[in-house]
Design an enzyme around this catalytic site. Structure first.
Site, PDB file in Angstrom:
ATOM      1  N   SER A   1      35.702  36.595  31.749  1.00 49.64           N
ATOM      2  CA  SER A   1      34.320  37.071  31.827  1.00 49.64           C
ATOM      3  C   SER A   1      33.446  36.207  30.928  1.00 49.64           C
ATOM      4  CB  SER A   1      34.230  38.524  31.361  1.00 49.64           C
ATOM      5  OG  SER A   1      32.869  38.900  31.197  1.00 49.64           O
TER       6      SER A   1
ATOM      7  N   TYR B   1      36.016  44.892  25.232  1.00 46.19           N
ATOM      8  CA  TYR B   1      36.102  44.178  26.512  1.00 46.19           C
ATOM      9  C   TYR B   1      36.046  42.666  26.248  1.00 46.19           C
ATOM     10  CZ  TYR B   1      34.873  42.719  31.298  1.00 46.19           C
ATOM     11  OH  TYR B   1      34.848  42.111  32.528  1.00 46.19           O
TER      12      TYR B   1
HETATM   13  N1  LIG Z   1      31.817  42.901  38.088  1.00 51.05           N
HETATM   14  C1  LIG Z   1      31.444  42.135  37.051  1.00 51.05           C
HETATM   15  O1  LIG Z   1      30.268  42.066  36.666  1.00 51.05           O
HETATM   16  C2  LIG Z   1      32.475  41.297  36.333  1.00 51.05           C
HETATM   17  C3  LIG Z   1      32.001  40.264  35.498  1.00 51.05           C
HETATM   18  C4  LIG Z   1      32.930  39.475  34.830  1.00 51.05           C
HETATM   19  C5  LIG Z   1      34.269  39.697  34.997  1.00 51.05           C
HETATM   20  N2  LIG Z   1      34.703  40.702  35.804  1.00 51.05           N
HETATM   21  C6  LIG Z   1      36.156  40.873  35.928  1.00 51.05           C
HETATM   22  O2  LIG Z   1      36.525  40.717  37.278  1.00 51.05           O
HETATM   23  C7  LIG Z   1      37.696  41.488  37.557  1.00 51.05           C
HETATM   24  C8  LIG Z   1      37.420  42.385  38.751  1.00 51.05           C
HETATM   25  O3  LIG Z   1      36.309  43.232  38.439  1.00 51.05           O
HETATM   26  P1  LIG Z   1      35.511  44.057  39.536  1.00 51.05           P
HETATM   27  O4  LIG Z   1      34.091  44.025  39.132  1.00 51.05           O
HETATM   28  O5  LIG Z   1      35.902  43.634  40.902  1.00 51.05           O
HETATM   29  O6  LIG Z   1      36.076  45.517  39.224  1.00 51.05           O
HETATM   30  P2  LIG Z   1      36.196  46.809  40.139  1.00 51.05           P
HETATM   31  O7  LIG Z   1      35.125  46.809  41.163  1.00 51.05           O
HETATM   32  O8  LIG Z   1      36.287  47.951  39.192  1.00 51.05           O
HETATM   33  O9  LIG Z   1      37.613  46.605  40.861  1.00 51.05           O
HETATM   34  C9  LIG Z   1      38.748  46.535  40.050  1.00 51.05           C
HETATM   35  C10 LIG Z   1      39.980  46.254  40.869  1.00 51.05           C
HETATM   36  O10 LIG Z   1      41.070  46.200  39.948  1.00 51.05           O
HETATM   37  C11 LIG Z   1      42.005  47.202  40.291  1.00 51.05           C
HETATM   38  N3  LIG Z   1      42.576  47.798  39.118  1.00 51.05           N
HETATM   39  C12 LIG Z   1      41.946  48.421  38.103  1.00 51.05           C
HETATM   40  N4  LIG Z   1      42.833  48.869  37.212  1.00 51.05           N
HETATM   41  C13 LIG Z   1      44.055  48.524  37.684  1.00 51.05           C
HETATM   42  C14 LIG Z   1      45.371  48.712  37.223  1.00 51.05           C
HETATM   43  N5  LIG Z   1      45.641  49.368  36.092  1.00 51.05           N
HETATM   44  N6  LIG Z   1      46.384  48.219  37.953  1.00 51.05           N
HETATM   45  C15 LIG Z   1      46.158  47.562  39.110  1.00 51.05           C
HETATM   46  N7  LIG Z   1      44.929  47.371  39.609  1.00 51.05           N
HETATM   47  C16 LIG Z   1      43.888  47.839  38.900  1.00 51.05           C
HETATM   48  C17 LIG Z   1      41.264  48.210  41.125  1.00 51.05           C
HETATM   49  O11 LIG Z   1      42.192  48.814  41.991  1.00 51.05           O
HETATM   50  P3  LIG Z   1      42.440  50.395  42.136  1.00 51.05           P
HETATM   51  O12 LIG Z   1      41.143  51.049  42.445  1.00 51.05           O
HETATM   52  O13 LIG Z   1      43.421  50.435  43.265  1.00 51.05           O
HETATM   53  O14 LIG Z   1      43.025  50.837  40.846  1.00 51.05           O
HETATM   54  C18 LIG Z   1      40.275  47.317  41.873  1.00 51.05           C
HETATM   55  O15 LIG Z   1      40.880  46.760  43.009  1.00 51.05           O
HETATM   56  C19 LIG Z   1      37.998  42.257  36.274  1.00 51.05           C
HETATM   57  O16 LIG Z   1      38.973  41.560  35.532  1.00 51.05           O
HETATM   58  C20 LIG Z   1      36.670  42.238  35.538  1.00 51.05           C
HETATM   59  O17 LIG Z   1      36.849  42.372  34.152  1.00 51.05           O
HETATM   60  C21 LIG Z   1      33.836  41.506  36.487  1.00 51.05           C
END
Ligand SMILES: NC(=O)c1ccc[n+]([C@@H]2O[C@H](COP(=O)([O-])OP(=O)(O)OC[C@H]3O[C@@H](n4cnc5c(N)ncnc54)[C@H](OP(=O)(O)O)[C@@H]3O)[C@@H](O)[C@H]2O)c1
Length: 247
Positions: A141, A155
């Site tokens: 991130s 985080y």
């Molecule tokens: N969105 C942003 O602004 C942003 C910015 C920078 C970095 N990121 C990073 O990008 C990655 C994805 O984020 P996102 O925004 O797509 O998040 P999200 O919309 O909350 O989706 C998270 C995904 O991870 C899975 N997940 C969560 N906890 C888990 C666990 N314990 N075991 C296995 N799977 C798990 C969820 O699956 P289930 O629902 O099946 O549990 C879902 O498929 C993360 O590492 C986040 O930190 C996001």
């Protein structure tokens, strides 16, 4: 497109959000794709169907990223069912926002466990199977480098760990022809961080040079590039994809 024909990818946490988009993109690029999920089984099944509809093999595995045995088993199942492993995307991640003085111990443990130990567990197992041309792509991130709000220090800590892990791994695995990179997204419109009505949207948007959130497909496009042949000489990099938040 078939830049990844014959390759096998594993994307953790790919039932929704950025991970789902990455998995579908790698499938469209021709790779066979395994995904893990924690809770969202139906959504994981939809991702599998979408990848199969694009002509690639796909597999959904329930594996809590905070459970090293489950993650290890997910890597083993990927290799057993899809035949090999070329690309690992460490995407699964969670966030808990709280000021450090109030930060609950169990949330600290859980975030470290899912965001950091899960990436370690998947990587430790995956490198046993990867050869020349292998790719490890971590989803860190921009918050490991800069943060615009209070309450995100833990985080940031987890994502800083991923950045450091990436450098060390790139050194270790380079001689084997395996690249390791860390994508550092800025705000991307997902369930975790919705652009409309999200906790951070109003305060962060004016700070983004492009004045908008990123789209999941934009992150997936960069992963596709790194995973493909044109990404072969990029390793050990922290690649910001943040709309100019850090410009
Ligand atoms: N969105 C942003 O602004 C942003 C910015 C920078 C970095 N990121 C990073 O990008 C990655 C994805 O984020 P996102 O925004 O797509 O998040 P999200 O919309 O909350 O989706 C998270 C995904 O991870 C899975 N997940 C969560 N906890 C888990 C666990 N314990 N075991 C296995 N799977 C798990 C969820 O699956 P289930 O629902 O099946 O549990 C879902 O498929 C993360 O590492 C986040 O930190 C996001």
């Amino acid at each position: 497109m078939s830049t990844l024909k014959g390759k096998v990818a594993l994307v953790t946490g790919a039932s929704r959000g950025i991970g789902a988009s990455i998995a579908k993109r790698l499938g469209r690029d021709g790779a066979s794709v395994a995904i893990t999920y924690g809770a969202s089984r139906e959504k994981a099944d939809e991702v599998v169907k979408s990848i199969e509809a694009s002509g690639s093999r796909a597999l959904a595995i329930k594996a809590d990223n905070g459970d090293p045995q489950a993650v290890k088993s997910a890597v083993a199942q990927t290799v057993a069912q899809l035949g090999r492993l070329d690309i690992l995307v460490n995407n699964a991640g969670i966030v808990h926002v709280a000021l450090v003085g109030d930060f609950p111990e169990d949330q600290f443990e859980r975030m470290l466990s899912v965001n950091v130990r899960g990436a370690f567990a998947a990587t430790r197992e995956a490198v046993k199977h990867m050869g020349e041309g292998g790719r490890i792509i971590n989803i860190g991130s921009i918050n490991s480098d800069l943060i615009t709000y209070a309450g995100g220090s833990i985080y940031s800590l987890t994502k800083g760990a991923i950045a450091g892990f990436t450098h060390g791994l790139a050194r270790e695995l380079g001689p084997r022809g395996i690249t390791v990179n860390n994508l550092q997204p800025g705000p991307v419109d997902t369930d975790m961080n919705p652009e409309e009505g999200g906790q951070f949207s109003a305060s962060v948007k004016p700070l983004i040079a492009l004045r908008r959130y990123g789209k999941v497909d934009e992150v997936a496009g960069l992963v596709s590039f790194l995973a493909g042949p044109e990404g072969a000489f990029i390793t050990g990099a922290n690649l910001r994809i943040d709309g100019g938040l850090s410009a």
